[in-house]
Design a protein around this motif. Structure first.
Motif, PDB file in Angstrom:
ATOM      1  N   LEU A  11       0.146 -11.789   9.430  1.00 17.91           N
ATOM      2  CA  LEU A  11      -0.354 -11.001  10.561  1.00 17.91           C
ATOM      3  C   LEU A  11       0.002 -11.630  11.912  1.00 17.91           C
ATOM      4  CD1 LEU A  11      -1.888  -9.628   8.236  1.00 17.91           C
ATOM      5  CD2 LEU A  11      -3.924  -9.631   9.623  1.00 17.91           C
ATOM      6  N   LYS A  12       0.843 -12.665  11.867  1.00 21.21           N
ATOM      7  CA  LYS A  12       1.285 -13.387  13.067  1.00 21.21           C
ATOM      8  C   LYS A  12       0.102 -13.831  13.946  1.00 21.21           C
ATOM      9  CE  LYS A  12       5.892 -11.480  13.055  1.00 21.21           C
ATOM     10  NZ  LYS A  12       5.709 -10.902  11.704  1.00 21.21           N
ATOM     11  N   LEU A  13      -0.862 -14.443  13.286  1.00 22.86           N
ATOM     12  CA  LEU A  13      -2.048 -14.895  14.001  1.00 22.86           C
ATOM     13  C   LEU A  13      -1.875 -16.315  14.527  1.00 22.86           C
ATOM     14  CD1 LEU A  13      -4.791 -13.733  11.461  1.00 22.86           C
ATOM     15  CD2 LEU A  13      -4.019 -12.516  13.493  1.00 22.86           C
ATOM     16  N   ASP A  14      -0.858 -17.027  14.005  1.00 19.57           N
ATOM     17  CA  ASP A  14      -0.746 -18.448  14.354  1.00 19.57           C
ATOM     18  C   ASP A  14      -0.555 -18.668  15.867  1.00 19.57           C
ATOM     19  OD1 ASP A  14       1.540 -17.120  13.528  1.00 19.57           O
ATOM     20  OD2 ASP A  14       2.689 -18.955  13.224  1.00 19.57           O
ATOM     21  N   ASN A  15       0.011 -17.668  16.554  1.00 18.69           N
ATOM     22  CA  ASN A  15       0.192 -17.799  18.004  1.00 18.69           C
ATOM     23  C   ASN A  15      -1.117 -17.846  18.779  1.00 18.69           C
ATOM     24  OD1 ASN A  15       2.967 -17.857  17.868  1.00 18.69           O
ATOM     25  ND2 ASN A  15       3.101 -15.616  17.834  1.00 18.69           N
ATOM     26  N   ASP A  58       0.829  -1.206   0.000  1.00 21.69           N
ATOM     27  CA  ASP A  58       0.000   0.000   0.000  1.00 21.69           C
ATOM     28  C   ASP A  58       0.866   1.260   0.000  1.00 21.69           C
ATOM     29  OD1 ASP A  58       0.890   0.317   2.638  1.00 21.69           O
ATOM     30  OD2 ASP A  58      -1.092   0.874   3.375  1.00 21.69           O
ATOM     31  N   LYS A  59       0.257   2.391   0.269  1.00 22.00           N
ATOM     32  CA  LYS A  59       0.953   3.679   0.282  1.00 22.00           C
ATOM     33  C   LYS A  59       2.222   3.646   1.135  1.00 22.00           C
ATOM     34  CE  LYS A  59      -0.107   8.487   1.419  1.00 22.00           C
ATOM     35  NZ  LYS A  59      -1.204   9.411   1.768  1.00 22.00           N
ATOM     36  N   HIS A  60       2.176   2.898   2.248  1.00 20.35           N
ATOM     37  CA  HIS A  60       3.312   2.839   3.176  1.00 20.35           C
ATOM     38  C   HIS A  60       4.112   1.554   3.035  1.00 20.35           C
ATOM     39  CE1 HIS A  60       1.459   6.348   4.939  1.00 20.35           C
ATOM     40  NE2 HIS A  60       0.317   5.681   4.976  1.00 20.35           N
ATOM     41  N   GLY A  61       3.891   0.847   1.914  1.00 31.57           N
ATOM     42  CA  GLY A  61       4.636  -0.377   1.665  1.00 31.57           C
ATOM     43  C   GLY A  61       4.133  -1.585   2.432  1.00 31.57           C
ATOM     44  N   ARG A  62       2.982  -1.455   3.085  1.00 25.57           N
ATOM     45  CA  ARG A  62       2.427  -2.615   3.795  1.00 25.57           C
ATOM     46  C   ARG A  62       1.860  -3.603   2.781  1.00 25.57           C
ATOM     47  NH1 ARG A  62       0.289   1.262   8.276  1.00 25.57           N
ATOM     48  NH2 ARG A  62      -0.849   2.127   6.523  1.00 25.57           N
ATOM     49  N   PRO A  63       2.245  -4.878   2.906  1.00 20.51           N
ATOM     50  CA  PRO A  63       1.747  -5.844   1.913  1.00 20.51           C
ATOM     51  C   PRO A  63       0.244  -6.115   2.065  1.00 20.51           C
ATOM     52  CG  PRO A  63       3.058  -6.953   3.610  1.00 20.51           C
ATOM     53  CD  PRO A  63       3.136  -5.478   3.899  1.00 20.51           C
ATOM     54  N   VAL A  64      -0.366  -6.455   0.943  1.00 19.11           N
ATOM     55  CA  VAL A  64      -1.777  -6.839   0.934  1.00 19.11           C
ATOM     56  C   VAL A  64      -1.814  -8.356   0.986  1.00 19.11           C
ATOM     57  CG1 VAL A  64      -3.939  -6.620  -0.321  1.00 19.11           C
ATOM     58  CG2 VAL A  64      -2.186  -4.847  -0.553  1.00 19.11           C
ATOM     59  N   PRO A  65      -2.105  -8.954   2.134  1.00 14.75           N
ATOM     60  CA  PRO A  65      -1.990 -10.411   2.225  1.00 14.75           C
ATOM     61  C   PRO A  65      -3.135 -11.144   1.532  1.00 14.75           C
ATOM     62  CG  PRO A  65      -2.540  -9.462   4.384  1.00 14.75           C
ATOM     63  CD  PRO A  65      -2.561  -8.345   3.385  1.00 14.75           C
ATOM     64  N   LEU A  66      -2.814 -12.313   0.993  1.00 11.64           N
ATOM     65  CA  LEU A  66      -3.855 -13.225   0.515  1.00 11.64           C
ATOM     66  C   LEU A  66      -4.377 -13.976   1.726  1.00 11.64           C
ATOM     67  CD1 LEU A  66      -2.026 -14.678  -2.623  1.00 11.64           C
ATOM     68  CD2 LEU A  66      -3.863 -12.986  -2.615  1.00 11.64           C
TER      69      LEU A  66
END
Ligand SMILES: [Zn+2]
Length: 341
Positions: free
Chosen positions: A54-58, A38-46
């Motif tokens: 998003l480190k949700l696995d924890n 995005d504008k700030h280089g944040r990836p758009v995850p599939l």
């Protein structure tokens, strides 16, 4: 003037068709629009990468951690069955938080081209949670060039869109409903896939009813960046029901846009219930589609080419606009002709 031919000028001047062009968007569309984030280089995850990105696995118990990184929806579903509401709420809020923060870059984007290349009789159905389609719509509306934008329906909810249960209306989340002035409640994003029930949530139910209605009535159907419907059997089933029996449809055109190098045979197979005999094009870029080659006149161009058997010329949307106002200026003759007709 040749009666067997439609020039670009004639195409622009004649918005005569009222049938919708339906465009279905999946995560691949956002990847194509923002290959570098995005504008700030944040990836758009599939969706399939979301647990890792998003480190949700924890938040998943040991036995579901691996599944979470391989098949997030299935792992989420199993977590739902465990009834651990604290973890489920945390995941919901992390997903919502991440996608809400994403921003379109200031320069003209593919999403702007999509929004400007269709009219208010046309329809965009999207599976995407990200805010790009709406952010583009809001900034284009501010330019004041047109109020005729395609209708939007959010099949899996969206971070920018909310709903008023009482009045069955949607709008920008947290903005007031025009009837009761209460803020639109943010739409739900995550559903346990094994119980994915598009009837249980009134907002989603309404979006799917609209999707089915427009699929039934459209002339051209374009799918962009949604390549793995096997993971979502119920969704593809509902789309199929809306489209109806392919043999009952005459001449309609289907277009499949995927990333360059994708397996065309596999895509034709996946989408075969939507393909009337040979009326399919498998494309590598949005800019090769009927929408981008005949902006705001795609159904007219389709009609002229396939029903009237005329030779048509392309009016391709340029890909190198330096500003949004330059982009708006390019679309002006199309919009002006619509106001006249
Ligand atoms: Zn209301």
């Amino acid at each position: 003037m040749n009666e067997h031919e439609v020039t670009v000028e004639q195409e622009i001047a004649n918005p005569f068709h009222s049938k919708p062009h339906v465009l279905l968007l999946g995560a691949g569309a956002s990847k194509a629009a923002l290959p570098n984030g995005d504008k700030h280089g944040r990836p758009v995850p599939l969706l399939r990468d979301i647990a890792e990105d998003l480190k949700l696995d924890n938040l998943f118990p040991e036995e579901l951690k691996e599944l979470a990184t391989k098949d997030f929806e299935s792992a989420y579903s199993k977590l739902f069955e465990l009834g651990v509401s604290e973890e489920l709420n945390k995941i919901d809020s992390l997903v919502r938080g991440y996608f809400s923060k994403l921003e379109l870059p200031d320069e003209p984007n593919l999403y702007d081209a999509i929004n400007l290349s269709m009219r208010d009789k046309d329809v965009i159905l999207t599976f995407n949670w990200d805010p790009f389609l709406m952010q583009s719509r809001i900034r284009l509306a501010k330019l004041g060039i047109t109020t005729s934008f395609p209708q939007l329906f959010f099949l899996h909810g969206n971070v920018t869109v909310g709903f008023c249960e009482e009045h069955n209306t949607s709008g920008i989340a947290e903005q007031p409903c025009s009837r009761c002035r209460k803020p639109f409640k943010p739409s739900k994003l995550l559903y346990p896939v094994e119980h994915k029930d598009y009837q249980s949530d009134n907002f989603i139910k309404r979006e799917w009813e609209a999707a089915q209605y427009y699929l039934k009535n459209c002339s051209v159907f374009t799918v962009f960046g949604y390549s793995a419907p096997v993971t979502d059997k119920e969704a593809i089933g509902l789309l199929k029901d809306g489209w109806g029996d392919v043999n009952d449809r005459s001449m309609e055109q289907t277009e499949i846009i995927n990333r360059p190098g994708s397996d065309h045979d596999a895509l034709s197979e996946t989408w075969s219930p939507f393909i009337h005999t040979h009326h399919v094009d498998i494309l590598d870029s949005f800019y090769d589609s009927f929408i981008a080659k005949h902006p705001r006149r795609s159904v007219e161009a389709y009609w002229n080419q396939y029903w009237e058997a005329k030779f048509i010329s392309n009016n391709p949307v340029p890909q190198n606009f330096s500003s949004l106002s330059e982009m708006a200026e390019w679309f002006k003759p199309l919009v002006d002709a619509e106001k006249k007709s």
